[in-house]
Design a protein around this motif. Structure first.
Motif, PDB file in Angstrom:
ATOM      1  N   PRO A 186      -0.956   6.188   7.751  1.00 46.25           N
ATOM      2  CA  PRO A 186      -0.402   6.196   6.009  1.00 46.25           C
ATOM      3  C   PRO A 186      -0.430   5.473   4.655  1.00 46.25           C
ATOM      4  CG  PRO A 186       1.701   6.943   7.627  1.00 46.25           C
ATOM      5  CD  PRO A 186       0.417   5.870   8.233  1.00 46.25           C
ATOM      6  N   LEU A 187       0.490   3.946   5.068  1.00 45.42           N
ATOM      7  CA  LEU A 187      -0.109   3.320   3.790  1.00 45.42           C
ATOM      8  C   LEU A 187      -1.704   3.165   3.806  1.00 45.42           C
ATOM      9  CD1 LEU A 187       2.776   0.166   5.030  1.00 45.42           C
ATOM     10  CD2 LEU A 187       2.841   1.932   3.273  1.00 45.42           C
ATOM     11  N   ILE A 188      -2.113   2.805   4.884  1.00 49.07           N
ATOM     12  CA  ILE A 188      -3.946   2.139   4.282  1.00 49.07           C
ATOM     13  C   ILE A 188      -4.470   3.616   3.625  1.00 49.07           C
ATOM     14  CG2 ILE A 188      -6.130   2.587   5.644  1.00 49.07           C
ATOM     15  CD1 ILE A 188      -5.063   0.765   7.617  1.00 49.07           C
ATOM     16  N   SER A 189      -3.453   5.365   3.946  1.00 49.67           N
ATOM     17  CA  SER A 189      -4.281   5.986   3.010  1.00 49.67           C
ATOM     18  C   SER A 189      -3.914   6.004   1.921  1.00 49.67           C
ATOM     19  CB  SER A 189      -3.165   7.578   3.983  1.00 49.67           C
ATOM     20  OG  SER A 189      -4.107   7.580   5.215  1.00 49.67           O
ATOM     21  N   VAL A 190      -2.605   5.675   1.724  1.00 51.25           N
ATOM     22  CA  VAL A 190      -1.475   5.620   0.069  1.00 51.25           C
ATOM     23  C   VAL A 190      -3.152   4.231  -0.632  1.00 51.25           C
ATOM     24  CG1 VAL A 190      -0.148   4.742  -0.968  1.00 51.25           C
ATOM     25  CG2 VAL A 190       0.618   6.059   0.734  1.00 51.25           C
ATOM     26  N   PHE A 191      -2.510   3.277  -0.038  1.00 46.75           N
ATOM     27  CA  PHE A 191      -4.183   2.465  -0.668  1.00 46.75           C
ATOM     28  C   PHE A 191      -5.333   3.283  -1.364  1.00 46.75           C
ATOM     29  CE2 PHE A 191      -1.227  -1.041   1.440  1.00 46.75           C
ATOM     30  CZ  PHE A 191      -0.589  -1.136   1.382  1.00 46.75           C
ATOM     31  N   SER A 192      -5.763   3.129  -0.108  1.00 52.61           N
ATOM     32  CA  SER A 192      -6.864   3.609  -0.485  1.00 52.61           C
ATOM     33  C   SER A 192      -7.088   5.313  -1.733  1.00 52.61           C
ATOM     34  CB  SER A 192      -7.702   4.834   0.423  1.00 52.61           C
ATOM     35  OG  SER A 192      -7.579   3.993   2.114  1.00 52.61           O
ATOM     36  N   GLY A 193      -5.839   6.210  -1.575  1.00 55.51           N
ATOM     37  CA  GLY A 193      -6.406   6.974  -2.448  1.00 55.51           C
ATOM     38  C   GLY A 193      -5.779   6.006  -4.511  1.00 55.51           C
ATOM     39  N   LEU A 194      -5.566   5.375  -3.877  1.00 53.15           N
ATOM     40  CA  LEU A 194      -4.431   4.388  -5.141  1.00 53.15           C
ATOM     41  C   LEU A 194      -5.738   4.160  -5.752  1.00 53.15           C
ATOM     42  CD1 LEU A 194      -1.167   2.609  -4.074  1.00 53.15           C
ATOM     43  CD2 LEU A 194      -1.780   4.919  -6.240  1.00 53.15           C
ATOM     44  N   VAL A 195      -6.618   3.113  -4.457  1.00 52.68           N
ATOM     45  CA  VAL A 195      -8.079   2.797  -5.195  1.00 52.68           C
ATOM     46  C   VAL A 195      -9.445   3.572  -5.684  1.00 52.68           C
ATOM     47  CG1 VAL A 195     -10.775   1.251  -4.242  1.00 52.68           C
ATOM     48  CG2 VAL A 195      -7.674   0.771  -3.548  1.00 52.68           C
ATOM     49  N   ARG A 196      -9.200   4.885  -4.988  1.00 55.16           N
ATOM     50  CA  ARG A 196      -9.758   5.930  -5.511  1.00 55.16           C
ATOM     51  C   ARG A 196      -9.830   6.475  -6.461  1.00 55.16           C
ATOM     52  NH1 ARG A 196      -8.456  10.361  -2.216  1.00 55.16           N
ATOM     53  NH2 ARG A 196      -6.933  10.427  -3.533  1.00 55.16           N
ATOM     54  N   ASP A 197      -8.191   6.787  -6.771  1.00 55.60           N
ATOM     55  CA  ASP A 197      -7.852   7.252  -7.883  1.00 55.60           C
ATOM     56  C   ASP A 197      -8.236   6.073  -9.639  1.00 55.60           C
ATOM     57  OD1 ASP A 197      -7.854   9.235  -6.934  1.00 55.60           O
ATOM     58  OD2 ASP A 197      -5.790   9.250  -6.437  1.00 55.60           O
ATOM     59  N   GLY A 198      -8.330   5.283  -9.165  1.00 54.86           N
ATOM     60  CA  GLY A 198      -8.355   3.510 -10.054  1.00 54.86           C
ATOM     61  C   GLY A 198      -6.972   3.800 -10.644  1.00 54.86           C
ATOM     62  N   VAL A 199      -5.964   3.641  -9.716  1.00 54.19           N
ATOM     63  CA  VAL A 199      -4.652   2.970 -10.158  1.00 54.19           C
ATOM     64  C   VAL A 199      -4.677   1.442  -9.666  1.00 54.19           C
ATOM     65  CG1 VAL A 199      -2.334   3.328 -10.065  1.00 54.19           C
ATOM     66  CG2 VAL A 199      -3.848   5.179 -10.095  1.00 54.19           C
ATOM     67  N   ASP A 200      -3.873   1.286 -10.678  1.00 57.77           N
ATOM     68  CA  ASP A 200      -4.594  -0.604 -11.193  1.00 57.77           C
ATOM     69  C   ASP A 200      -3.553  -0.661  -9.943  1.00 57.77           C
ATOM     70  OD1 ASP A 200      -5.267  -3.207 -10.928  1.00 57.77           O
ATOM     71  OD2 ASP A 200      -5.097  -3.446 -12.415  1.00 57.77           O
ATOM     72  N   PHE A 201      -2.987  -1.500  -8.530  1.00 62.24           N
ATOM     73  CA  PHE A 201      -1.956  -1.709  -8.388  1.00 62.24           C
ATOM     74  C   PHE A 201      -1.605  -3.293  -7.040  1.00 62.24           C
ATOM     75  CE2 PHE A 201      -2.366  -1.064  -3.442  1.00 62.24           C
ATOM     76  CZ  PHE A 201      -3.594  -0.311  -3.205  1.00 62.24           C
ATOM     77  N   ARG A 202      -0.293  -3.612  -6.960  1.00 65.89           N
ATOM     78  CA  ARG A 202       0.282  -4.873  -6.316  1.00 65.89           C
ATOM     79  C   ARG A 202       0.874  -4.639  -5.372  1.00 65.89           C
ATOM     80  NH1 ARG A 202      -3.667  -5.260  -9.311  1.00 65.89           N
ATOM     81  NH2 ARG A 202      -4.646  -7.500 -10.062  1.00 65.89           N
ATOM     82  N   ILE A 203       0.650  -4.984  -4.292  1.00 65.92           N
ATOM     83  CA  ILE A 203       1.354  -5.258  -2.906  1.00 65.92           C
ATOM     84  C   ILE A 203       1.064  -5.985  -2.547  1.00 65.92           C
ATOM     85  CG2 ILE A 203       0.566  -3.581  -1.187  1.00 65.92           C
ATOM     86  CD1 ILE A 203       3.261  -2.017  -0.831  1.00 65.92           C
ATOM     87  N   THR A 204       2.309  -6.197  -1.411  1.00 63.37           N
ATOM     88  CA  THR A 204       2.500  -7.653  -0.832  1.00 63.37           C
ATOM     89  C   THR A 204       2.972  -7.863   0.570  1.00 63.37           C
ATOM     90  OG1 THR A 204       2.971  -9.461  -2.683  1.00 63.37           O
ATOM     91  CG2 THR A 204       3.134 -10.647  -0.933  1.00 63.37           C
ATOM     92  N   MET A 205       2.225  -7.836   1.113  1.00 64.03           N
ATOM     93  CA  MET A 205       2.787  -7.284   3.396  1.00 64.03           C
ATOM     94  C   MET A 205       2.462  -8.528   4.088  1.00 64.03           C
ATOM     95  SD  MET A 205       0.880  -4.008   4.210  1.00 64.03           S
ATOM     96  CE  MET A 205       1.539  -4.065   5.550  1.00 64.03           C
ATOM     97  N   SER A 206       3.528  -8.635   4.407  1.00 63.75           N
ATOM     98  CA  SER A 206       3.603  -9.580   5.690  1.00 63.75           C
ATOM     99  C   SER A 206       3.133  -8.926   6.166  1.00 63.75           C
ATOM    100  CB  SER A 206       4.448 -10.088   6.389  1.00 63.75           C
ATOM    101  OG  SER A 206       5.604  -9.914   6.508  1.00 63.75           O
ATOM    102  N   ILE A 207       1.934  -9.428   7.808  1.00 60.89           N
ATOM    103  CA  ILE A 207       1.235  -9.771   8.697  1.00 60.89           C
ATOM    104  C   ILE A 207       2.192 -10.431  10.034  1.00 60.89           C
ATOM    105  CG2 ILE A 207      -0.066  -7.863   9.961  1.00 60.89           C
ATOM    106  CD1 ILE A 207      -1.516  -6.700   7.530  1.00 60.89           C
ATOM    107  N   THR A 208       2.242 -10.535  10.571  1.00 65.75           N
ATOM    108  CA  THR A 208       3.270 -11.513  11.534  1.00 65.75           C
ATOM    109  C   THR A 208       1.632 -12.173  12.299  1.00 65.75           C
ATOM    110  OG1 THR A 208       3.798 -10.066  12.750  1.00 65.75           O
ATOM    111  CG2 THR A 208       5.793 -10.643  10.858  1.00 65.75           C
ATOM    112  N   PRO A 209       1.996 -12.544  12.895  1.00 65.60           N
ATOM    113  CA  PRO A 209       0.969 -12.850  14.474  1.00 65.60           C
ATOM    114  C   PRO A 209       1.194 -12.640  15.093  1.00 65.60           C
ATOM    115  CG  PRO A 209       1.538 -15.257  13.035  1.00 65.60           C
ATOM    116  CD  PRO A 209       2.643 -13.900  12.877  1.00 65.60           C
ATOM    117  N   THR A 210       2.275 -11.699  15.684  1.00 66.02           N
ATOM    118  CA  THR A 210       1.900 -11.295  16.992  1.00 66.02           C
ATOM    119  C   THR A 210       1.385  -9.546  16.517  1.00 66.02           C
ATOM    120  OG1 THR A 210       4.557 -10.789  16.356  1.00 66.02           O
ATOM    121  CG2 THR A 210       3.991 -11.756  18.175  1.00 66.02           C
ATOM    122  N   LEU A 211       2.128  -9.323  15.196  1.00 66.79           N
ATOM    123  CA  LEU A 211       1.399  -7.705  15.084  1.00 66.79           C
ATOM    124  C   LEU A 211      -0.065  -7.988  14.388  1.00 66.79           C
ATOM    125  CD1 LEU A 211       1.999  -4.850  14.447  1.00 66.79           C
ATOM    126  CD2 LEU A 211       2.450  -5.371  12.019  1.00 66.79           C
ATOM    127  N   ALA A 212      -0.256  -9.208  13.940  1.00 62.47           N
ATOM    128  CA  ALA A 212      -1.460  -8.639  13.523  1.00 62.47           C
ATOM    129  C   ALA A 212      -2.755  -8.936  15.399  1.00 62.47           C
ATOM    130  CB  ALA A 212      -2.305 -10.327  13.301  1.00 62.47           C
TER     131      ALA A 212
END
Lengths: 465, 342
Positions: free
Chosen positions: A41-67
């Protein structure tokens, strides 16, 4: 000209769970649920924002175990199997609820979402959704930050500096392997900071990390700007302090948004609600009922008589809450501008899994929030910590105070009657690992593999809970 | 997510999870919620009993009770768990004491003494180990290089004789501490067995140190300090703010909060749910086409079919129509089902 900045930070972490020896391993389900309910769902949201030209910024950690789990082909294939079973269940649910329009529309909603998730996972990102996050990072919208190797709580490893340093170094190397560049930011597990850990972070080439509010506010000398500007530690790395107010609005089950009666009820799942014989193929192979992800009710109130979820009402409420959150940040930024005489930065960190998994409407909340901030006002702008540091390189130098974001703010969650016994063993294991490495500085071949395996086992022990 | 994971572990015993990993005994804490409740409800009594049983003189007992009041749980001594005995050594052959910081007021120490060292001490003191007073000497070593004699101040703690770990109430934030583990000889001499690492308790309020280059007015800082917590800025007194900070830290606004997310206590506990489902099933020629209420359904290979439908209140008219493969024949059977709740 904006008067202040907002940095939304999502911490994504799951402990390492991979059991090739079992066909159906319950703990792996948490990983699958998080993919379906949060990451996709987060990927969907980010894709939608990019598609619609909404300039946004977000910071995400992706831990080594999850990655590492997201990049693992066995788990990727098992996820598809899991999702296919969910799609099958949703198909049957569409049929079963034929005479109940209020549930039927929800069954159709899940059917569509699961199919979309499959499309995103398989067709668009070829089973590796790390690619998706990497793409958003390359677009400059998302800043992915690193974290400790196995989410070890570092303040209680202060007596084993080599282990603390290794947790950080391995985390940074793992990041580079997955995302193709060195990380700038670091998520300290549980925001656990002690004076001195900053030196290890700095040595690993990191530029900044996050810390809970009191870590900065109780730092010395007194921080002139409170938590609303980064500070530099003596080692030279920057620290950003959490803003309590924006945290509370989202986290708190009582005062926060996610408890709204129109939002989806987490605790009513068809895995528990439906007739056993019918649901059996979709729960644990041993016949234990589990959450499937299909949930038909809204929170309704402080009652066990739950009413059906209404996606339209939930959507309206999500938009209202995003508007309210933005309004509060605007007021905050204006107030801060008056007293600080400089553009502030508000750090709002959350567990990523809160969005979507626990708070079903969470990803939609972020979607509305970024859109509203972009279109509806000029006081506030979203930013990443890296960008803020580039624009504001001059900051006060202080030594932050030992702190964490756990209950009571220090180490008690990880050091109390039920878990304190482990530290004598943990510290001993760390000590022995260091000895091994010193004894075999030029190990290669089988010996090197054995040492690496010993190290991996040690990290696993350290991954708290 | 972690707390949640714990919660789920309770519900089920997943495959592949070693039973040994389940902690047995009274110290098992099912969740932090319970742990909290216990801490809140702490009583000194169990400790009193323990001391009483061991025949400690009344005066000493009273002191111990005073001391025990500060302990967050009835006794800090935990017998080794069953699996701990199986999988991990109970000692490593060291003479050492290690101190960890728990919060601005509390330290945690664990230690180990070898039998060899114990008998050395016995020789040195001419007393048997069990008769010796074992002591944790807690030294305030703030801003000094501690040499064993120059502590700013120090106090002793007598752990129970079988203990190998202890929570120490130092009560002072922003001070450095070093713990000496030792025994007290009958003549009062302190025999040092091991000296700990040095730790510093964190501050519980704002620093008094002001940076000239980054100075701010007291009032301004109080505003900022208050703002972060949404405390409101009506009473920007540091004392008040300190209290508020403490309250705020008690709240759980992080990963741990997630397990109880959006689930305020329900009004009442008892409940009953009754649902009905209808199974419509039958069979025809495997090559036929079948519709139920106009919607086609898939036949099994042998021509059987089965539909399972949630049955709400009211009347359902359910025409089931089968058409032969060559479209020459057609049969319709229409069950009517009425559900009502008395």
């Amino acid at each position: 000209m904006e008067k202040g900045y907002l940095a939304i930070v999502l911490h994504s972490h799951l402990p390492y769970v991979r059991h090739p020896e079992y066909e159906d391993f319950l703990e792996e389900d948490w990983f699958y649920e998080a993919i379906t309910e949060t990451y996709i769902p987060l990927i969907s949201v980010f894709s939608g924002l990019v598609r619609d030209g909404v300039d946004f910024r977000i910071t995400m950690s992706i831990t080594p175990t999850l990655a590492s789990m997201l990049a693992d082909s066995l788990l990727q294939d098992r996820y598809i199997r899991h999702l296919d079973s969910l799609i099958d269940l949703s198909n049957r649910e569409v049929e079963r609820t034929r005479w109940q329009p209020e549930f039927n529309r929800l069954a159709l909603m899940y059917q569509a979402k699961f199919n979309e998730a499959r499309h995103i996972f398989v067709d668009r990102y070829h089973k590796n959704i790390l690619t998706a996050f990497k793409e958003f990072q390359d677009l400059g919208k998302l800043e992915i930050i690193a974290s400790a190797a196995t989410h070890g709580f570092l303040p209680l490893m202060e007596v084993c500096p080599k282990s603390a340093r290794a947790q950080i170094r391995v985390g940074v190397n793992n990041y580079e392997a997955h995302f193709g560049r060195r990380p700038r930011g670091f998520w300290l597990p549980e925001c656990g900071f002690y004076p001195g850990v900053d030196q290890h972070l700095k040595e690993a080439g990191l530029k900044y990390f996050f810390i809970d509010s009191h870590g900065i506010l109780h730092g010395s000398p007194r921080p002139k700007y409170g938590v609303y500007a980064p500070i530099y530690c003596k080692s030279g790395i920057a620290a950003f302090g959490r803003d309590w107010e924006s945290s509370k609005q989202v986290w708190s089950a009582v005062e926060g948004y996610p408890g709204d009666y129109n939002y989806r009820e987490f605790y009513r799942d068809v895995g528990f609600d439906l007739d056993y014989e019918y649901i059996k193929p979709y729960i644990h192979k041993d016949g234990i009922r589990i959450n499937t992800g299909i949930k038909y009710y809204r929170i309704t109130g402080r009652t066990s008589d739950k009413e059906p979820y209404n996606p339209d009402w939930a959507r309206e409420r999500t938009a209202e809450h995003a508007g309210n959150f933005m309004f509060n940040r605007e007021k905050q930024v204006e107030y801060l501008f008056d007293i600080l005489k400089r553009t502030s930065i508000t750090i709002a960190p959350y567990d990523a899994e809160l969005f979507g998994h626990w708070w079903y409407e969470g990803p939609m909340f972020l979607d509305y929030l970024f859109r509203k901030i972009y279109y509806d006002q000029k006081t506030l702008k979203v930013i990443t910590p890296s960008e803020y540091l580039e624009q504001n390189p001059r900051n006060q130098v202080i030594t932050p105070s030992l702190s964490s974001w756990g209950w009571k703010g220090y180490c008690e969650v990880w050091l109390e009657g039920s878990n304190d016994w482990i530290y004598r063993h943990l510290h001993k294991a760390s000590e022995r690992m260091t000895e091994l490495n010193n004894n075999f500085p030029n190990a290669d071949g089988l010996l090197k593999r054995a040492l690496n395996q010993a190290l991996r086992e040690l990290y696993k022990v350290k991954s708290h809970r | 997510m972690k707390r949640v994971i714990k919660g789920r572990k309770r519900k089920v015993m997943p495959k592949g999870r070693s039973k040994k990993r389940i902690i047995k005994g009274p110290i098992k804490r099912k969740s932090k919620r319970i742990a909290k409740a216990r801490i809140k409800g702490i009583k000194a009594q169990p400790v009193v009993q323990e001391f009483a049983e061991k025949g400690v003189p009344a005066e000493a007992q009273k002191n111990k009770v005073e001391q025990a009041k500060y302990y967050p749980r009835p006794s800090t001594y935990m017998p080794p768990r069953e699996w701990e005995k199986e999988e991990l050594p109970s000692h490593y052959g060291d003479n050492k004491v290690v101190v960890l910081v728990r919060d601005p007021y509390w330290l945690y120490a664990y230690w180990e003494i070898t039998d060899e060292r114990k008998s050395n001490v016995e020789t040195e003191t001419q007393a048997s180990w069990s008769d010796l007073r074992k002591v944790l000497r807690v030294n305030d070593v703030t801003d000094i290089i501690f040499d064993g004699t120059n502590a700013n101040k120090s106090f002793d703690i007598d752990p129970t004789s079988d203990a190998n770990n202890w929570y120490i109430h130092v009560g002072e934030p922003n001070r450095s501490w070093c713990v000496d583990l030792g025994a007290v000889a009958p003549d009062g001499r302190f025999i040092l067995i091991a000296r700990s690492n040095v730790v510093t308790t964190p501050r519980d309020s704002a620093s008094d140190v002001i940076d000239e280059e980054w100075m701010s007015l007291e009032e301004e800082f109080a505003k900022l300090y208050g703002l972060f917590g949404g405390f409101g800025v009506s009473s920007p007194q540091m004392v008040e703010l300190r209290k508020k900070m403490k309250e705020r830290l008690q709240m759980e606004l992080a990963s741990g909060a997630v397990s109880s997310f959006a689930r305020p206590p329900l009004e009442r506990g008892f409940w009953l749910v009754v649902n009905t489902e209808l199974i419509v099933y039958g069979a025809t020629e495997p090559s036929a086409t079948v519709t139920v209420q106009g919607r086609s359904i898939k036949l099994n290979r042998d021509g059987t079919f089965s539909l399972r439908l949630a049955l709400p209140a009211g009347e359902q008219v359910i025409p089931v129509k089968a058409i032969s493969a060559d479209k020459a024949e057609e049969r319709t059977i229409t069950p009517v089902v009425r559900k009502y709740i008395k």
